[in-house]
Scaffold this active site. Structure first.
Site, PDB file in Angstrom:
ATOM      1  N   ASP A   8       0.859  -1.183   0.000  1.00 47.78           N
ATOM      2  CA  ASP A   8       0.000   0.000   0.000  1.00 47.78           C
ATOM      3  C   ASP A   8       0.897   1.236   0.000  1.00 47.78           C
ATOM      4  OD1 ASP A   8      -3.157   0.712   1.348  1.00 47.78           O
ATOM      5  OD2 ASP A   8      -1.627   2.241   1.038  1.00 47.78           O
ATOM      6  N   ASP A 114      -3.815   2.267  -5.218  1.00 49.46           N
ATOM      7  CA  ASP A 114      -2.486   2.279  -4.591  1.00 49.46           C
ATOM      8  C   ASP A 114      -2.202   1.043  -3.756  1.00 49.46           C
ATOM      9  OD1 ASP A 114      -3.855   2.744  -2.145  1.00 49.46           O
ATOM     10  OD2 ASP A 114      -2.203   3.991  -1.427  1.00 49.46           O
ATOM     11  N   GLU A 115      -2.974  -0.025  -3.973  1.00 47.46           N
ATOM     12  CA  GLU A 115      -2.690  -1.220  -3.166  1.00 47.46           C
ATOM     13  C   GLU A 115      -2.889  -2.494  -3.974  1.00 47.46           C
ATOM     14  OE1 GLU A 115      -5.656  -2.438   0.065  1.00 47.46           O
ATOM     15  OE2 GLU A 115      -6.703  -0.774  -0.899  1.00 47.46           O
TER      16      GLU A 115
HETATM   17  P1  TTP Z   1      -5.214   5.022   1.102  1.00 45.41           P
HETATM   18  O1  TTP Z   1      -4.174   3.991   0.801  1.00 45.41           O
HETATM   19  O2  TTP Z   1      -6.323   4.660   2.012  1.00 45.41           O
HETATM   20  O3  TTP Z   1      -4.515   6.310   1.755  1.00 45.41           O
HETATM   21  P2  TTP Z   1      -3.120   6.973   1.446  1.00 45.41           P
HETATM   22  O4  TTP Z   1      -2.332   6.177   0.458  1.00 45.41           O
HETATM   23  O5  TTP Z   1      -3.341   8.396   1.068  1.00 45.41           O
HETATM   24  O6  TTP Z   1      -2.424   6.973   2.860  1.00 45.41           O
HETATM   25  P3  TTP Z   1      -1.774   5.747   3.654  1.00 45.41           P
HETATM   26  O7  TTP Z   1      -0.336   6.117   3.834  1.00 45.41           O
HETATM   27  O8  TTP Z   1      -2.519   5.710   4.944  1.00 45.41           O
HETATM   28  O9  TTP Z   1      -1.973   4.524   2.821  1.00 45.41           O
HETATM   29  O10 TTP Z   1      -5.856   5.551  -0.223  1.00 45.41           O
HETATM   30  C1  TTP Z   1      -5.123   5.675  -1.434  1.00 45.41           C
HETATM   31  C2  TTP Z   1      -5.547   6.919  -2.186  1.00 45.41           C
HETATM   32  O11 TTP Z   1      -6.951   6.875  -2.441  1.00 45.41           O
HETATM   33  C3  TTP Z   1      -5.306   8.188  -1.418  1.00 45.41           C
HETATM   34  O12 TTP Z   1      -3.988   8.716  -1.613  1.00 45.41           O
HETATM   35  C4  TTP Z   1      -6.375   9.105  -1.934  1.00 45.41           C
HETATM   36  C5  TTP Z   1      -7.509   8.186  -2.318  1.00 45.41           C
HETATM   37  N1  TTP Z   1      -8.561   8.245  -1.283  1.00 45.41           N
HETATM   38  C6  TTP Z   1      -9.625   9.126  -1.467  1.00 45.41           C
HETATM   39  O13 TTP Z   1      -9.711   9.803  -2.500  1.00 45.41           O
HETATM   40  N2  TTP Z   1     -10.591   9.195  -0.497  1.00 45.41           N
HETATM   41  C7  TTP Z   1     -10.530   8.454   0.661  1.00 45.41           C
HETATM   42  O14 TTP Z   1     -11.420   8.579   1.526  1.00 45.41           O
HETATM   43  C8  TTP Z   1      -9.427   7.558   0.838  1.00 45.41           C
HETATM   44  C9  TTP Z   1      -9.326   6.725   2.098  1.00 45.41           C
HETATM   45  C10 TTP Z   1      -8.475   7.490  -0.162  1.00 45.41           C
HETATM   46 MG    MG Z   2      -2.111   4.095   0.660  1.00 41.28          MG
END
Ligand code: TTP
Ligand code: MG
Length: 357
Positions: A8, A114-115
């Site tokens: 992720d 992103d995962e």
């Molecule tokens: P995530 O992997 O949940 O968050 P992140 O990568 O920003 O942070 P982390 O380090 O905790 O993993 O989500 C991936 C992308 O998806 C994030 O960069 C933006 C988008 N996203 C949204 O647009 N709305 C949301 O509510 C979430 C959770 C994510």
């Molecule tokens: Mg992320």
């Protein structure tokens, strides 16, 4: 022995912005809708870790984020930068990251922009699997200048929770014998599928952690939550095991293509679909099957929403022209508002024949 990894990206949208805009390096960055100086009505998509220190996070009203940023600025802390979502750019980066991953592993499942999950069983040991996962992280860092957090465990559930443990730039290995102890101290909300409703119900029964929830028998959880209760029982023990969702199931022959750039271009899409249809036909010819009766297409949009559309032929067929014709017919509605009212760009298309005989 099954070994599963989960990757992720850290603060994904914000990290891409930070990388591409060196003048913002080190600043708190908030990606989301327009804050309109505090009157904006949208939400935060994500924030980098510097902005999270101000209490800003995903899905928060952008007006709240603005207020928190103003409060921080009032205390002499660095002001936050607010940026609009540039999905196209993040999609392109996502493509490249998934390509790096696929080059290292036999099987992977893209779970969101992103995962991804990936299978490391063929490494044979947790030591070897950890080495492989480290090199994936390193290659992403070297080629994309971005950090990913990775978890390794005996199944998808444990791997996903592990990848979230030491963010950012985390790396957490949970061996099968440690999985149960690893989960026990965590808030029960950490278990995927436990939403606010389940959490609330469990809280009323005095349950806060995974360990607390383990006092219920499977029958009791079933009583409380139905089928999801049985699933929860296995999840609490780290034994909930599901396969990676690869694009195609057995008993079908299919091909798919992820584009280097998301596209809406009908000429490009038609050309790629016809190439896929011919590829599927060639594969079908080699397979030893005599006929197919079902044809399915898959369309994945830039935001990872995915639609499949299927049809069944009146009689079994075996010709390439049939696959081409039905593929086009199934795809046409994706070129207009029937199947794509938001005019979203397309990330992946796939063609498959089924009901083989
Ligand atoms: P995530 O992997 O949940 O968050 P992140 O990568 O920003 O942070 P982390 O380090 O905790 O993993 O989500 C991936 C992308 O998806 C994030 O960069 C933006 C988008 N996203 C949204 O647009 N709305 C949301 O509510 C979430 C959770 C994510
Ligand atoms: Mg992320």
């Amino acid at each position: 022995m099954r070994i599963v990894g989960h990757l992720d990206m850290d603060a994904f949208f914000a990290s891409v912005e930070e990388r591409d805009n060196p003048r913002f390096a080190g600043r708190p960055i908030v990606v989301g809708s327009d804050p309109e100086a505090g009157r904006g009505r949208g939400v935060v998509s994500t924030a980098n870790y510097a902005a999270r220190a101000y209490g800003i996070h995903s899905a928060q009203p952008i007006s709240t984020a603005w207020r928190l940023a103003e409060a921080a600025r009032g205390k002499g802390l660095p002001p936050a930068v607010f940026l609009a979502v540039d999905m196209h750019r993040y999609g392109t980066v996502s493509h490249r990251i998934m390509e790096i991953l696929r080059a290292h592993v036999d099987h992977s499942e893209e779970a969101s922009v992103d995962e991804a999950y990936f299978d490391l069983s063929s490494a044979g040991s947790y030591e070897k699997a950890a080495e492989a996962a480290r090199s994936i992280k390193e290659e992403i860092r070297a080629r994309e200048r971005l950090t990913a957090s990775v978890g390794i465990g005996p199944n998808k559930l444990v791997a996903k929770i592990a990848s979230d443990r030491n963010k950012p730039d985390g790396f957490t290995v949970v061996r099968p014998r440690d999985a149960e102890k690893f989960l026990e101290p965590l808030a029960v909300r950490t278990i995927p599928g436990v939403g606010p409703k389940t959490e609330e119900e469990l809280k009323r029964l005095g349950v806060r952690t995974v360990a607390d929830a383990k006092r219920f028998t499977e029958a009791e959880l079933y009583e409380m939550f139905g089928k999801w209760g049985s699933e929860l029982y296995a999840k609490l023990r780290g034994t909930y095991d599901t396969p990676l969702v690869e694009e195609w199931e057995a008993k079908s022959i299919g091909e798919q293509e992820t584009f280097a750039h998301d596209t809406r271009d009908p000429i490009v899409l038609q050309e790629r679909l016809m190439a896929l249809a011919d590829g599927v036909h060639a594969h079908f010819k080699r397979s030893g099957f005599a006929s197919f009766r079902g044809i399915t297409i898959t369309v994945r949009f830039f935001d990872f929403t995915t639609k499949t559309r299927s049809m069944t032929l009146a009689a079994p067929a075996s010709g390439a022209d049939v696959i081409r014709f039905e593929t086009l017919r199934l795809f046409m509605p994706f070129l207009d508002k029937r199947e794509n009212p938001g005019r979203k760009a397309i990330r992946l298309v796939g063609v498959r024949v089924e009901k083989l005989a």
